[in-house]
Write an enzyme that holds these catalytic residues in place. Structure first.
Site, PDB file in Angstrom:
ATOM      1  N   TYR A   1       0.838  -1.203   0.000  1.00  0.00           N
ATOM      2  CA  TYR A   1       0.000   0.000   0.000  1.00  0.00           C
ATOM      3  C   TYR A   1       0.872   1.252   0.000  1.00  0.00           C
ATOM      4  O   TYR A   1       1.590   1.527   0.966  1.00  0.00           O
ATOM      5  CB  TYR A   1      -0.952   0.007   1.191  1.00  0.00           C
TER       6      TYR A   1
ATOM      7  N   HIS B   1       0.131 -11.934   0.634  1.00  0.00           N
ATOM      8  CA  HIS B   1      -0.748 -10.932   0.020  1.00  0.00           C
ATOM      9  C   HIS B   1      -1.074 -11.253  -1.444  1.00  0.00           C
ATOM     10  O   HIS B   1      -0.181 -11.322  -2.271  1.00  0.00           O
ATOM     11  CB  HIS B   1      -0.043  -9.565   0.098  1.00  0.00           C
TER      12      HIS B   1
END
Ligand code: NAD
Length: 319
Positions: A56, A119
């Site tokens: 992110y 992820h």
């Protein structure tokens, strides 16, 4: 705020969780004062589950969350991820994920995370995730740098099959259970429930589709889904209710999901969302929303390697 057990972990997570991807400017440019007050407001209102990733904002979100948590680390259950570092930057090798946790801990200014997740596993090789990544995560857990381990991604069958073959404590699924879609309950929830795996549901606003400001330009949903979402936003506005209130309440009423992760970077959104989950949904409005969404119900989009998608090869592996 209410709290629920996250599967068989001993973690009691707030039913509303703080998604930290917006702290990395994934949706818009943010400022330090608003980010810090959003995090502090969330903790003050009882939100204890925070989810972030090195991906992110390409490490920005971890840095910024770490900064906001100075002096308050002990008040939160902190989840981060490994294996995804850029739009096309994936490395699920044992070597990379083992180095990755140390980098995350430095950025987050802590010496352990409560949950470490691989992820977006659909971008990796199925066998590598099961035979190399998950065992590496278990070794990290044994070292004390992570208390529990999990996986995240979009295709539901791969999440289920990897969990069955590799053994994980939690699964994070996103954009598969909210006002726009509910196939998580057909494919993943029964498995998670039967096996006591903690289920985290992310993106209750369908990554911004169910907001007045609309989705970010990178949103991968097909246009008809975006148009139907915009109609839901209009319908709620006509009825004088906030679409986010309805969308969040709908998600937190799920009977097995432990926490619903909504992306936040503004203190006013934190306040609104904490209040929003307390408002029951008018059944008539829900029926109208269902009618608007019906033509696009359960439409999703491809993500990751073709063989890992819900109708690809790995999806039909025996488990
Ligand atoms: P979301 O559906 O939570 O939508 C986030 C957007 O909604 C942001 O633009 C935010 O500013 C806005 N918003 C929040 N509250 C609002 C309100 N009251 N009114 C108007 N707008 C509001 O999508 P998301 O952020 O992608 O998902 C939540 C979190 O879940 C992420 O931050 C991340 O932590 C996690 N997640 C993980 C994965 C993964 O691991 N693969 C994928 C998606 C999401």
């Amino acid at each position: 705020m209410q709290y629920r057990s996250l599967g068989k972990t001993n973690l009691k997570v707030s039913i509303l969780g703080f998604g930290a991807s917006p702290l990395g400017d994934e949706f818009r440019k943010t400022t330090a004062p608003e980010r810090n007050s959003a995090v502090h407001a969330a903790i003050d209102r009882g939100i204890n589950f925070f989810d972030v990733s090195p991906y992110y904002g390409r490490t920005l979100a971890e840095e910024r969350l770490g900064e906001a948590l100075v002096g308050r680390r002990d008040e939160v259950i902190l989840a981060t991820k490994c294996g995804r570092y850029d739009i096309d930057g994936f490395d699920f090798s044992a070597r990379r994920v083992t180095a990755s946790i140390d980098e995350s801990l430095r950025r987050l200014r802590t010496d352990y995370v409560d949950l470490l997740q691989a992820h977006d596993i659909e971008f990796g090789d199925y066998r590598q995730i099961v035979e190399e990544t998950i065992p590496a995560l278990r070794r990290i857990q044994q070292s004390g740098k992570a208390r529990f381990i999990g996986i995240t991604g979009l295709p539901l069958k791969m999440l289920r099959n990897v969990a069955a073959a590799g053994g994980v404590d939690t699964i994070l699924s996103y954009c598969r259970y909210n006002l726009m879609i509910n196939d998580m309950d057909e494919i993943l929830t029964p498995y998670a429930r039967e096996n006591g795996i903690g289920l985290i549901n992310a993106s209750p606003l369908h990554m911004g589709i169910l907001t007045e400001q609309g989705p970010p330009s990178w949103h991968p949903a097909p246009e008809p889904v975006k148009r139907a979402g915009a109609k839901v936003v209009e319908l709620c506005a006509r009825r004088g209710v906030r679409v986010a209130d309805v969308a969040l309440r709908y998600c937190i009423e799920h009977p097995y999901v432990a926490t619903t992760l909504v992306g936040m970077s503004r203190p006013d959104h934190v306040e609104r969302n904490v209040e929003g989950i307390m408002k029951p949904i008018d059944p008539e409005l829900l029926a109208e929303i269902r009618a608007v969404v019906a033509p696009v119900a359960n439409i999703t989009w491809p993500s990751g390697r073709p063989e890992n998608n819900d109708y690809g090869e790995s999806s039909d592996r025996a488990h």
